[in-house]
Write an enzyme that holds these catalytic residues in place. Structure first.
Site, mmCIF file in Angstrom:
data_model
loop_
_atom_site.group_PDB
_atom_site.id
_atom_site.type_symbol
_atom_site.label_atom_id
_atom_site.label_comp_id
_atom_site.label_asym_id
_atom_site.label_seq_id
_atom_site.Cartn_x
_atom_site.Cartn_y
_atom_site.Cartn_z
ATOM 1 N N HIS A 169 18.054 -23.076 -9.175
ATOM 2 C CA HIS A 169 17.922 -22.525 -7.819
ATOM 3 C C HIS A 169 19.256 -22.577 -7.072
ATOM 4 O O HIS A 169 19.531 -21.716 -6.223
ATOM 5 C CB HIS A 169 16.889 -23.331 -7.014
ATOM 6 N N CYS A 210 6.668 -21.864 -9.697
ATOM 7 C CA CYS A 210 7.700 -22.084 -8.681
ATOM 8 C C CYS A 210 7.090 -21.797 -7.313
ATOM 9 O O CYS A 210 6.358 -20.816 -7.158
ATOM 10 C CB CYS A 210 8.870 -21.148 -8.944
ATOM 11 N N HIS A 221 15.217 -26.357 -13.974
ATOM 12 C CA HIS A 221 14.601 -25.378 -13.076
ATOM 13 C C HIS A 221 15.162 -25.517 -11.661
ATOM 14 O O HIS A 221 15.558 -24.522 -11.036
ATOM 15 C CB HIS A 221 13.074 -25.573 -13.085
ATOM 16 N N GLU A 222 15.187 -26.761 -11.155
ATOM 17 C CA GLU A 222 15.637 -26.963 -9.764
ATOM 18 C C GLU A 222 17.119 -26.656 -9.608
ATOM 19 O O GLU A 222 17.527 -26.049 -8.612
ATOM 20 C CB GLU A 222 15.318 -28.379 -9.286
HETATM 21 NI NI NI Z 1 11.362 -23.221 -8.318
#
Ligand code: NI
Length: 170
Positions: free
Chosen positions: A138, A92, A134-135
């Site tokens: 966030h 990341c 994953h995104e």
């Molecule tokens: Ni990330």
């Protein structure tokens, strides 16, 4: 990692095709490309809105990864398809120089909009599904280390993968 904006729930975007949104996306794209990232979320550049970018074609960070079409995704909704999980190594831009082994759902259905307000609706699996999870994490204030099940599978790139090169992270 450590900045409070990365732990916040991001706000939804209510106006598309605006100079502000286009400028945000350009900043995100520049940052992602300068770091050879597979994706980026707006909170990673300090902006707490529900905007993510992703796309992979032969990045040095993921030499074995299959390609993922370059996508701008605004106000995403992710629905899991099935219970199957698979482990994969993630990095990341907000946790530079490190990798961790993270379980993600193998198949997902995601929806959202591009920067012009056009609808996006895809069913994907494997690495594409991993990048989206994953995104979108966030935007919920979740960084991948929070998803690692065995913290022994978390460490510095050079220690975990001594034979691999990480040209953009030195
Ligand atoms: Ni990330």
């Amino acid at each position: 990692m450590g900045h409070p904006v990365l732990l916040e729930q991001a706000r939804s975007v209510d106006a598309f095709d605006t100079p502000k949104l286009h400028a945000l996306i350009e900043d995100m794209r520049d940052t992602m490309q300068s770091k050879s990232g597979a994706g980026i979320a707006a909170p990673q550049i300090g902006v707490s809105f529900q905007v993510v970018l992703f796309g992979v074609e032969a990045t040095p960070r993921y030499p074995d990864a299959p390609s993922v079409p370059f996508t701008v995704l605004v106000n995403p909704v992710v629905e899991v398809l099935g219970e199957e999980l698979e482990d994969g190594w993630e990095g990341c831009l907000s946790v530079p120089g490190m990798r961790g082994l993270v379980p993600r759902y193998s198949r997902i259905h995601y929806r959202g909009f591009d920067q012009f307000g056009n609808e996006i609706d895809r069913r994907v699996d494997g690495f594409h599904a991993r990048v989206v999870q994953h995104e979108c994490d966030h935007l919920q204030g979740i960084l991948y280390p929070l998803r690692i099940r065995d913290l022994r599978q978390f460490g510095f790139n050079e220690e975990l993968f001594p034979e691999q090169e990480f040209p953009d992270e030195k």
